[in-house]
Design a protein around this motif. Structure first.
Motif, short mmCIF file in Angstrom:
data_model
loop_
_atom_site.label_atom_id
_atom_site.label_comp_id
_atom_site.label_asym_id
_atom_site.label_seq_id
_atom_site.Cartn_x
_atom_site.Cartn_y
_atom_site.Cartn_z
N ARG A 150 12.81 -43.99 -64.39
CA ARG A 150 13.21 -44.04 -65.71
C ARG A 150 12.11 -43.96 -66.63
N GLY A 151 12.01 -43.39 -67.66
CA GLY A 151 10.70 -43.19 -68.59
C GLY A 151 10.79 -41.89 -69.24
N GLU A 152 9.77 -41.56 -69.81
CA GLU A 152 9.25 -40.49 -70.80
C GLU A 152 9.66 -39.04 -69.95
N ARG A 153 9.24 -39.12 -68.50
CA ARG A 153 9.36 -37.76 -68.04
C ARG A 153 10.54 -37.73 -66.77
N ILE A 183 6.69 -36.29 -58.87
CA ILE A 183 8.09 -36.58 -58.27
C ILE A 183 8.38 -38.11 -58.63
N THR A 184 7.23 -39.05 -58.42
CA THR A 184 7.48 -40.50 -58.93
C THR A 184 8.17 -40.47 -60.24
N SER A 185 7.28 -39.72 -61.32
CA SER A 185 7.55 -40.08 -62.59
C SER A 185 9.00 -39.19 -62.99
N SER A 237 10.34 -37.52 -46.90
CA SER A 237 9.71 -38.54 -47.49
C SER A 237 8.93 -37.91 -48.85
N LEU A 238 8.86 -38.70 -49.70
CA LEU A 238 8.15 -38.44 -50.78
C LEU A 238 6.84 -37.47 -50.67
N ALA A 293 16.55 -40.31 -54.46
CA ALA A 293 16.48 -40.74 -53.40
C ALA A 293 17.42 -41.72 -52.43
N ARG A 294 17.58 -41.73 -51.23
CA ARG A 294 18.24 -42.84 -50.64
C ARG A 294 17.50 -43.84 -49.97
N LYS A 295 17.80 -44.90 -49.97
CA LYS A 295 17.11 -46.04 -49.33
C LYS A 295 17.44 -46.24 -47.83
N LEU A 296 16.43 -46.14 -46.79
CA LEU A 296 16.62 -46.30 -45.60
C LEU A 296 15.58 -47.30 -45.30
N GLY A 297 15.90 -48.60 -44.94
CA GLY A 297 15.10 -49.75 -45.10
C GLY A 297 14.43 -49.87 -46.28
#
Length: 113
Positions: free
Chosen positions: A46-49, A40-42, A25-26, A57-61
């Motif tokens: 897509r953005g400055e960082r 990690i989120t930044s 998980s995150l 990440a892979r989507k699971l649900g």
């Protein structure tokens, strides 16, 4: 039988093995890398960082999960701190200008004897 603390149990559950990859998980990824969840989120949005080399990440649900083997590979390929790739190049043909001192006593080596 020795007593195992909650922290030790969490650390053991987060051990990364190339032979047996698992989904993280995150919060797990942040804990393994020693970074904050917002970092990690930044890196992943897509953005400055944004870091394109960071595993996607892979989507699971409705959850976003990372493969532990990809996180392991990222950790191995990350540049070493203090390596020459991080060194800032010295500007050419630029004279070094001393920093301005604020009000106060001049340094001892500049005082008249």
């Amino acid at each position: 039988m020795p007593y195992i603390t909650k922290k030790e149990r969490e650390a053991a559950s987060l051990e990364i093995s190339e032979a047996h990859p698992r989904m993280l998980s995150l919060q797990d990824v942040a804990r393994i890398l020693g970074l904050g969840v917002s970092t990690i989120t930044s890196w992943t949005t897509r953005g400055e960082r944004f870091k394109p080399e960071f595993p996607r990440a892979r989507k699971l649900g409705c959850r976003s999960l990372w493969l532990s083997s990809e996180i392991y590979d990222y950790m191995i390929s990350a540049p070493v701190a203090g390596a020459s790739s991080y060194a800032k190049p010295e500007p050419e043909n630029v004279a070094m200008i001393p920093a301005k001192r604020g009000p106060g006593r001049p340094p001892k080596h500049l005082k008249a004897a």
